[in-house]
Design a protein around this motif. Structure first.
Motif, PDB file in Angstrom:
ATOM      1  N   PHE A  45       0.986  -1.460   0.063  1.00  0.00           N
ATOM      2  CA  PHE A  45      -0.045   0.028   0.062  1.00  0.00           C
ATOM      3  C   PHE A  45       0.764   1.031  -0.016  1.00  0.00           C
ATOM      4  O   PHE A  45       0.588   2.162  -0.846  1.00  0.00           O
ATOM      5  N   LEU A  46       1.936   1.270   0.990  1.00  0.00           N
ATOM      6  CA  LEU A  46       2.693   2.251   0.935  1.00  0.00           C
ATOM      7  C   LEU A  46       3.532   2.716  -0.393  1.00  0.00           C
ATOM      8  O   LEU A  46       3.796   3.727  -0.833  1.00  0.00           O
ATOM      9  N   LEU A  47       3.925   1.530  -0.844  1.00  0.00           N
ATOM     10  CA  LEU A  47       4.792   1.508  -2.084  1.00  0.00           C
ATOM     11  C   LEU A  47       4.011   2.217  -3.322  1.00  0.00           C
ATOM     12  O   LEU A  47       4.428   3.148  -3.932  1.00  0.00           O
ATOM     13  N   PHE A  48       2.661   1.841  -3.366  1.00  0.00           N
ATOM     14  CA  PHE A  48       2.049   2.390  -4.546  1.00  0.00           C
ATOM     15  C   PHE A  48       1.561   3.705  -4.198  1.00  0.00           C
ATOM     16  O   PHE A  48       1.274   4.512  -5.184  1.00  0.00           O
ATOM     17  N   LEU A  49       1.351   3.946  -2.960  1.00  0.00           N
ATOM     18  CA  LEU A  49       1.075   5.539  -2.735  1.00  0.00           C
ATOM     19  C   LEU A  49       2.356   6.282  -2.991  1.00  0.00           C
ATOM     20  O   LEU A  49       2.101   7.241  -3.774  1.00  0.00           O
ATOM     21  N   LEU A  50       3.541   5.941  -2.878  1.00  0.00           N
ATOM     22  CA  LEU A  50       4.654   6.481  -3.047  1.00  0.00           C
ATOM     23  C   LEU A  50       4.809   6.520  -4.562  1.00  0.00           C
ATOM     24  O   LEU A  50       5.326   7.866  -5.431  1.00  0.00           O
ATOM     25  N   ASN A  51       4.457   5.490  -5.365  1.00  0.00           N
ATOM     26  CA  ASN A  51       4.600   5.416  -6.953  1.00  0.00           C
ATOM     27  C   ASN A  51       3.482   6.574  -7.487  1.00  0.00           C
ATOM     28  O   ASN A  51       3.874   7.395  -8.123  1.00  0.00           O
ATOM     29  N   GLY A  52       2.251   6.777  -6.789  1.00  0.00           N
ATOM     30  CA  GLY A  52       1.389   7.875  -7.044  1.00  0.00           C
ATOM     31  C   GLY A  52       1.864   9.160  -7.073  1.00  0.00           C
ATOM     32  O   GLY A  52       1.589  10.136  -7.815  1.00  0.00           O
ATOM     33  N   LEU A  53       2.452   9.272  -5.765  1.00  0.00           N
ATOM     34  CA  LEU A  53       3.252  10.736  -5.617  1.00  0.00           C
ATOM     35  C   LEU A  53       4.507  10.916  -6.387  1.00  0.00           C
ATOM     36  O   LEU A  53       4.640  12.202  -6.941  1.00  0.00           O
ATOM     37  N   ARG A  54       5.326   9.951  -7.101  1.00  0.00           N
ATOM     38  CA  ARG A  54       6.280  10.290  -7.573  1.00  0.00           C
ATOM     39  C   ARG A  54       6.040  10.496  -9.024  1.00  0.00           C
ATOM     40  O   ARG A  54       6.918  11.165  -9.839  1.00  0.00           O
ATOM     41  N   LEU A  55       5.263   9.509  -9.782  1.00  0.00           N
ATOM     42  CA  LEU A  55       5.285   9.603 -11.065  1.00  0.00           C
ATOM     43  C   LEU A  55       4.705  10.980 -11.584  1.00  0.00           C
ATOM     44  O   LEU A  55       3.769  11.340 -11.045  1.00  0.00           O
ATOM     45  N   PRO A  56       5.486  11.548 -12.536  1.00  0.00           N
ATOM     46  CA  PRO A  56       5.333  12.846 -12.907  1.00  0.00           C
ATOM     47  C   PRO A  56       4.216  13.082 -13.794  1.00  0.00           C
ATOM     48  O   PRO A  56       4.174  12.885 -15.030  1.00  0.00           O
TER      49      PRO A  56
END
Length: 321
Positions: A45-56
């Protein structure tokens, strides 16, 4: 030779090998597996939250205008590689367990890496903006279409997808990813400023997912289930997938008449497969006793693609110089 050894000492590769070793010696079983899977789900869950925050998002929206590059890339990654994986899976089913044969289909429908494809493209003198946009678009699409593609391509005699996994995908992968995109403007800079810290969090979460998945495979007798000769078959089929991925992406880039920097970016974005998507998705989508075997082709492909990409990028860099 030095570039190849450097790929083997990549922090993620070392953590993955450690997770496999730990699962082989001390697999989590019984009640401990339920706790471990809960921890793994929280990490995913945390990993995909971070992915959502990072992907430009802005770069993605700007880059989607380059359909001459992006559309063939999407079709190659989710179409060409998927059909190649069907052939590999059919051959694997003759000599390997059904879960491993399913793993080749799983491998074929995964998106590209983001960080690795961009890094190698940068070393090789590729078009960095296209690398970032291409990998980002592939990963966004992968969140939504990888699981349906597996269900579409997998044959009825293969191990079934955990039906509860479809709901789990919505809750553990899609929801945090969408939340990350929504709050990107607010929290995105915080993640960017602490890139190294969150990069290590990514690696640890992926390694936990691999450990939990491989624990189930070890409990099912992984190391006795697959003989030395069958490992040879597995490596040969993964090698064939790698050849198709790298030669196919390079050939298609030439057919599209892309300039060399864009063609280099197309190569690394098209041929590489993401363990960062594969390990968490397998742990969510498949039952524990199946997930570890399904991941085998992905793990072997990931290691070999790094061994190939490092000297390949160095060679492009020398040619450019």
């Amino acid at each position: 030779m030095i570039a190849r050894m450097g790929a083997l000492f990549d922090p993620l590769v070392r953590l993955l090998l450690l997770a496999i070793l730990l699962a082989s010696l001390l697999p989590v079983t019984g009640e401990g597996r339920a706790i471990a899977r809960l921890v793994s789900d929280g990490g995913v869950f945390l990993l995909f939250l971070l992915n959502g925050l990072r992907l430009p998002r802005e770069q993605v929206l700007h880059g989607v205008r380059n359909l001459r590059y992006l559309l063939p890339l999407v079709l190659f990654v989710f179409g060409g590689m998927a059909f190649a994986s069907l052939a590999a899976s059919g051959l694997a089913a003759v000599q390997l367990p059904a879960s491993v044969a399913l793993g080749f289909i799983f491998l074929g429908v995964l998106p590209s890496t983001v960080q690795s494809a961009t890094a190698y493209s940068s070393i090789a003198g590729g078009n960095i903006s296209l690398s970032v946009v291409g990998a980002a678009v592939l990963n966004i699409l992968g969140v939504f279409i990888t699981a349906p593609l597996i269900g579409l391509l997998a044959s009825s005699d293969m191990p079934g997808i955990d039906l509860g996994g479809l709901e789990r995908i919505a809750l553990i992968l899609l929801l945090p990813f969408v939340l990350g995109q929504l709050f990107q403007g607010w929290l995105g800079p915080l993640v960017s400023e602490r890139r190294k810290l969150f990069g290590w969090m990514d690696r640890i979460v992926i390694s936990i997912a691999v450990y939990v998945a491989f624990s189930g495979a070890v409990e099912q007798g992984l190391w006795t289930l697959i003989s030395l000769a069958e490992w040879g078959v597995l490596l040969s089929l993964v090698g064939a997938m790698l050849a198709f991925g790298f030669f196919g992406a390079w050939w298609l880039g030439g057919l599209l008449r892309l300039d060399i920097p864009s063609r280099v970016s197309f190569l690394f974005a098209g041929a590489q497969k993401s363990i960062a998507m594969g390990a968490p998705l397998a742990s969510v989508l498949f039952a524990p006793e199946v997930a570890g075997l399904v991941l085998l082709p992905v793990l072997v492909y990931h290691l070999l693609q790094m061994v190939i990409s490092a000297p390949l990028a160095a060679r492009f860099s020398r040619a450019e110089g």
